[in-house]
Scaffold this motif. Structure first.
Motif, short mmCIF file in Angstrom:
data_model
loop_
_atom_site.label_atom_id
_atom_site.label_comp_id
_atom_site.label_asym_id
_atom_site.label_seq_id
_atom_site.Cartn_x
_atom_site.Cartn_y
_atom_site.Cartn_z
N LEU A 279 -19.32 -59.78 11.77
CA LEU A 279 -19.72 -58.45 11.30
C LEU A 279 -19.85 -58.44 9.78
O LEU A 279 -20.82 -57.89 9.23
CB LEU A 279 -18.70 -57.40 11.74
N ARG A 280 -18.90 -59.03 9.09
CA ARG A 280 -18.95 -59.03 7.63
C ARG A 280 -20.09 -59.91 7.11
O ARG A 280 -20.73 -59.58 6.10
CB ARG A 280 -17.62 -59.51 7.05
N ALA A 281 -20.39 -61.00 7.81
CA ALA A 281 -21.53 -61.85 7.40
C ALA A 281 -22.84 -61.09 7.52
O ALA A 281 -23.78 -61.33 6.76
CB ALA A 281 -21.56 -63.11 8.26
N LEU A 282 -22.90 -60.15 8.47
CA LEU A 282 -24.10 -59.32 8.66
C LEU A 282 -24.06 -58.07 7.78
O LEU A 282 -24.89 -57.19 7.93
CB LEU A 282 -24.22 -58.92 10.13
N ARG A 283 -23.06 -58.00 6.90
CA ARG A 283 -22.88 -56.87 5.98
C ARG A 283 -22.62 -55.55 6.71
O ARG A 283 -22.99 -54.48 6.24
CB ARG A 283 -24.08 -56.74 5.03
N GLN A 284 -22.00 -55.64 7.87
CA GLN A 284 -21.58 -54.44 8.58
C GLN A 284 -20.19 -54.07 8.11
O GLN A 284 -19.24 -54.83 8.28
CB GLN A 284 -21.62 -54.68 10.09
N SER A 285 -20.08 -52.90 7.52
CA SER A 285 -18.85 -52.53 6.83
C SER A 285 -17.99 -51.55 7.62
O SER A 285 -17.23 -50.78 7.04
CB SER A 285 -19.18 -51.94 5.45
N ILE A 286 -18.10 -51.55 8.96
CA ILE A 286 -17.25 -50.69 9.77
C ILE A 286 -15.79 -50.95 9.43
O ILE A 286 -15.35 -52.10 9.38
CB ILE A 286 -17.52 -50.93 11.27
N PRO A 287 -15.00 -49.89 9.17
CA PRO A 287 -13.57 -50.10 8.89
C PRO A 287 -12.89 -50.76 10.08
O PRO A 287 -13.10 -50.37 11.24
CB PRO A 287 -13.05 -48.68 8.67
N CYS A 288 -12.04 -51.75 9.82
CA CYS A 288 -11.40 -52.52 10.88
C CYS A 288 -9.89 -52.60 10.66
O CYS A 288 -9.44 -52.97 9.58
CB CYS A 288 -11.98 -53.92 10.96
N MET A 289 -9.15 -52.25 11.71
CA MET A 289 -7.70 -52.43 11.72
C MET A 289 -7.35 -53.50 12.73
O MET A 289 -7.77 -53.45 13.89
CB MET A 289 -6.98 -51.13 12.09
N ILE A 290 -6.58 -54.50 12.29
CA ILE A 290 -6.10 -55.53 13.19
C ILE A 290 -4.76 -55.08 13.78
O ILE A 290 -3.84 -54.74 13.04
CB ILE A 290 -5.90 -56.87 12.45
N LEU A 291 -4.66 -55.07 15.10
CA LEU A 291 -3.39 -54.83 15.79
C LEU A 291 -3.04 -56.11 16.53
O LEU A 291 -3.76 -56.52 17.44
CB LEU A 291 -3.53 -53.69 16.81
N THR A 292 -1.94 -56.74 16.17
CA THR A 292 -1.64 -58.04 16.76
C THR A 292 -0.15 -58.36 16.67
O THR A 292 0.55 -57.81 15.81
CB THR A 292 -2.44 -59.15 16.06
N ALA A 293 0.28 -59.25 17.56
CA ALA A 293 1.66 -59.73 17.50
C ALA A 293 1.83 -60.81 16.45
O ALA A 293 2.96 -61.22 16.14
CB ALA A 293 2.07 -60.26 18.87
N ARG A 294 0.73 -61.30 15.90
CA ARG A 294 0.80 -62.34 14.87
C ARG A 294 1.13 -61.69 13.52
O ARG A 294 0.24 -61.19 12.84
CB ARG A 294 -0.52 -63.09 14.78
N ASP A 295 2.41 -61.71 13.18
CA ASP A 295 2.82 -60.97 11.98
C ASP A 295 3.31 -61.86 10.85
O ASP A 295 3.91 -61.39 9.88
CB ASP A 295 3.90 -59.95 12.34
N ALA A 296 3.08 -63.17 10.95
CA ALA A 296 3.45 -64.05 9.84
C ALA A 296 2.60 -63.75 8.62
O ALA A 296 1.47 -63.24 8.74
CB ALA A 296 3.27 -65.51 10.26
N LEU A 297 3.12 -64.07 7.44
CA LEU A 297 2.40 -63.79 6.20
C LEU A 297 1.01 -64.42 6.21
O LEU A 297 0.01 -63.79 5.83
CB LEU A 297 3.20 -64.30 5.00
N GLY A 298 0.93 -65.67 6.66
CA GLY A 298 -0.36 -66.34 6.69
C GLY A 298 -1.36 -65.65 7.59
O GLY A 298 -2.56 -65.59 7.28
N ASP A 299 -0.89 -65.11 8.73
CA ASP A 299 -1.78 -64.39 9.63
C ASP A 299 -2.30 -63.11 8.98
O ASP A 299 -3.48 -62.78 9.10
CB ASP A 299 -1.05 -64.04 10.93
N ARG A 300 -1.40 -62.39 8.30
CA ARG A 300 -1.83 -61.15 7.65
C ARG A 300 -2.82 -61.44 6.54
O ARG A 300 -3.83 -60.74 6.39
CB ARG A 300 -0.61 -60.40 7.10
N VAL A 301 -2.57 -62.47 5.77
CA VAL A 301 -3.47 -62.84 4.67
C VAL A 301 -4.84 -63.24 5.21
O VAL A 301 -5.88 -62.80 4.70
CB VAL A 301 -2.86 -63.97 3.82
N SER A 302 -4.86 -64.06 6.26
CA SER A 302 -6.16 -64.49 6.80
C SER A 302 -6.93 -63.32 7.37
O SER A 302 -8.16 -63.25 7.25
CB SER A 302 -5.94 -65.56 7.89
N GLY A 303 -6.23 -62.37 7.99
CA GLY A 303 -6.91 -61.19 8.51
C GLY A 303 -7.55 -60.36 7.42
O GLY A 303 -8.72 -59.96 7.52
N LEU A 304 -6.80 -60.12 6.35
CA LEU A 304 -7.34 -59.32 5.25
C LEU A 304 -8.45 -60.05 4.52
O LEU A 304 -9.45 -59.44 4.11
CB LEU A 304 -6.21 -58.95 4.29
#
Length: 227
Positions: free
Chosen positions: A67-92
């Motif tokens: 979506l971001r590569a296509l410049r679609q800027s829909i707001p996105c919230m990640i809900l996930t059990a992956r809560d390690a710092l690296g997971d949060r950083v990669s998501g953002l």
């Protein structure tokens, strides 16, 4: 009415999130795979995307990256059990606007979704156009020149979906999903009735645009000859 797409493969979680948002006046569609999410995003406009990461057909971040590569800027919230710092950083870094780890409080999730909508409202396009037609989504109004007419919520979503496809045929299922949500119980003729009303409103406005039917497939906008 704000619309949210929830991409979550655990039915109870998806239903709970949808119920919490619907209680706040939001329309929600829920899907369990990246493939279905891509189809829904192509056929309807959403104000927020809520995206799980561990899905049956891949990591939710792969869809967000597309979506971001296509410049679609829909707001996105990640809900996930992956809560390690690296997971949060990669998501953002992939383009998520917010990241909420499971388990979470529904009240916090709702507040964050509302904040995403407020934050991104200024750049959301209000007006769409096709030939002599112009639609204000915020005012739910259809214009031809200085003349205008009010649209119902379902009529608004149908005409906006047809405009986005710029004269190409849009399948019935996509229009029904845009107007009433993917899992709404509607009569087989509901779409035809809504299209009939829209055609009447185009006539009242003396538009040079018509809504044509491809039997068994769907509908499209077309400019009338000599207009």
């Amino acid at each position: 009415m704000p619309r949210v797409l929830i991409v979550e493969d655990h039915p109870r979680m998806a239903q709970a999130v949808a119920a919490a948002l619907q209680a706040q006046g939001m329309a929600c569609d829920t899907v369990a795979t990246l493939g279905h999410a891509a189809v829904f995003l192509e056929t309807a406009r959403y104000d927020v995307l809520i995206l799980d990461r561990g899905l049956p057909d891949g990591d939710g971040l792969s869809l967000l990256a597309q979506l971001r590569a296509l410049r679609q800027s829909i707001p996105c919230m990640i809900l996930t059990a992956r809560d390690a710092l690296g997971d949060r950083v990669s998501g953002l870094e992939t383009g998520a606007d917010d990241y909420l780890a499971k388990p979470f409080e529904m009240a916090e999730m709702v507040a964050r979704v509302k904040a995403l909508m407020r934050r991104n409202q200024p750049w959301l396009p209000d007006e769409s156009s096709f030939a002599d037609l112009k639609v204000s989504a915020q005012a739910s109004t259809l214009f031809v020149g200085a003349a205008s007419i009010t649209l119902s919520p379902s009529e608004l979503q149908i005409i906006l979906t047809l405009m986005r496809h710029e004269g190409k045929v849009v399948r019935r299922a996509a229009l029904e999903s845009a107007a009433w949500g993917a899992f709404s119980e509607i009569t087989p003729k509901a779409l035809d009735v809504a299209i009939h009303r829209l055609r009447g409103k185009l006539g009242v406005l003396q538009s040079g645009v018509s809504i044509i039917n491809t039997k068994g497939v769907g509908y499209a906008l077309a400019v009338l000859p000599n207009t």
